[in-house]
Design a protein around this motif. Structure first.
Motif, short mmCIF file in Angstrom:
data_model
loop_
_atom_site.label_atom_id
_atom_site.label_comp_id
_atom_site.label_asym_id
_atom_site.label_seq_id
_atom_site.Cartn_x
_atom_site.Cartn_y
_atom_site.Cartn_z
N ILE A 3 33.42 89.84 -23.65
CA ILE A 3 31.96 90.02 -23.61
C ILE A 3 31.49 90.89 -24.76
N GLY A 4 32.18 91.98 -25.03
CA GLY A 4 31.76 92.93 -26.06
C GLY A 4 32.70 92.97 -27.25
N PRO A 5 32.56 94.00 -28.10
CA PRO A 5 33.31 94.05 -29.36
C PRO A 5 34.72 94.60 -29.25
N ASN A 6 35.09 95.20 -28.10
CA ASN A 6 36.37 95.89 -27.99
C ASN A 6 37.28 95.25 -26.95
N ASN A 7 38.49 95.80 -26.79
CA ASN A 7 39.51 95.23 -25.92
C ASN A 7 39.68 96.06 -24.65
N VAL A 8 39.83 95.38 -23.52
CA VAL A 8 40.01 96.05 -22.24
C VAL A 8 41.38 96.72 -22.19
N ILE A 9 41.41 98.02 -21.91
CA ILE A 9 42.70 98.70 -21.76
C ILE A 9 42.97 99.07 -20.30
N GLN A 10 41.95 99.00 -19.44
CA GLN A 10 42.18 99.23 -18.02
C GLN A 10 41.15 98.47 -17.19
N VAL A 11 41.64 97.85 -16.11
CA VAL A 11 40.78 97.24 -15.10
C VAL A 11 41.11 97.90 -13.77
N ALA A 12 40.10 98.48 -13.12
CA ALA A 12 40.28 99.08 -11.79
C ALA A 12 39.47 98.26 -10.80
N TYR A 13 40.16 97.67 -9.84
CA TYR A 13 39.51 96.79 -8.86
C TYR A 13 39.43 97.50 -7.51
N GLN A 14 38.23 97.49 -6.91
CA GLN A 14 38.01 98.06 -5.58
C GLN A 14 37.49 96.96 -4.65
N ASP A 15 38.18 96.75 -3.55
CA ASP A 15 37.76 95.79 -2.52
C ASP A 15 37.21 96.59 -1.35
N PHE A 16 35.90 96.51 -1.13
CA PHE A 16 35.26 97.30 -0.09
C PHE A 16 35.42 96.68 1.29
#
Length: 267
Positions: free
Chosen positions: A213-226
């Motif tokens: 989506i943007g100009p940089n690279n994802v270094i962390q994804v934190a997923y929360q399931d409520f």
């Protein structure tokens, strides 16, 4: 499992209301990433995406080949663009997805014509970014609002939060279903799609849905399931870059669970 793009009904067209606050949404020229290959440790699972561009370096075709638990699948995305090179429609294995744009080339809504499942997506903006995508379903009753992803961005245009509300009463009340929080490096993304990425979402070509989506690279994804907190996880990505500060490989380590993915990028 690889998420699937929801098929949408043309008959939903006359039921949409549109709201926006932005006035510009310039398309972004792609870098010439030609292939991504993702593999996961301890299994033969893989996901490969091959990208094709037009003479102006705009993405026009994706062939996404997956193999999960011994089951193989190939999805072919064909993108059609207008004179300003915005996506006006695309097909997935022959199923049509039609996009409506306003005079400023903002996406207003997406409708799809499929063989079975039918629904629609309506887009709302803040500035030049899509911040809400309202999902309507033809089932269990016509034109029912079923979910509402809400997007937040950083100053560079990277997506930082995707929080999804769901509703069982057509939008009278909402319940927070899940949230994904993204952290980025300062290097250059191999492919930048901006709002087009959300139009094509979900498309899992590199281990997480909101990449590119943007100009940089994802270094962390934190997923929360409520709903089911036991599903919570964090994935950290480590990259190797080329001389242009674009990734040529990456490793993703997920906790809990210890699953490791390896990603290779071809230009």
């Amino acid at each position: 499992m690889k998420p699937r793009l929801i098929l949408i009904s043309l008959v939903c067209l006359c039921f949409f209301a549109y709201k926006k606050t932005s006035t510009t949404n310039n398309p972004t020229t792609n870098t010439l990433l030609t292939k991504i290959l993702v593999k996961w440790s301890g299994s033969s699972d893989s996901d490969q995406a091959v990208f094709t561009y037009d003479a102006n370096n705009r993405l026009i075709k994706i062939i996404d080949s997956t193999s999960f638990s011994g089951s193989a699948n190939i999805d072919t995305y064909i993108l059609m663009r207008n004179a300003a090179e915005y996506v006006t429609s695309f097909t997935i294995d022959g199923n049509s997805n039609i996009l409506s744009l306003d005079p400023s080339n903002h996406y207003i809504y997406k409708i799809s014509i499929g063989s079975s499942t039918k629904d629609s997506v309506e887009y709302y903006y803040t500035g030049s970014n899509i911040t809400i995508a309202i999902d309507f379903s033809f089932n269990p009753f016509p034109f029912a609002l079923i979910s509402r992803p809400i997007y937040t961005y950083d100053a560079n245009g990277n997506l930082t939060i995707c929080a999804t509300d769901t509703t069982n009463d057509g939008g009278v009340t909402f319940t927070m279903r899940d949230r994904q929080t993204y952290t980025y490096d300062s290097k250059t993304s191999p492919l930048r799609l901006d709002n087009d990425r959300l139009i094509l979402n979900p498309l899992s070509t590199s281990g997480n849905n909101e990449t590119f989506i943007g100009p940089n690279n994802v270094i962390q994804v934190a997923y929360q399931d409520f709903i089911t907190p036991a599903n919570n996880f964090t994935t950290n990505y480590t990259y190797t870059y080329n001389v242009n500060n674009k990734p040529i490989s990456a490793t993703g380590a997920r906790t809990p669970g210890g699953q490791v993915s390896t990603i290779t990028y071809t230009y």
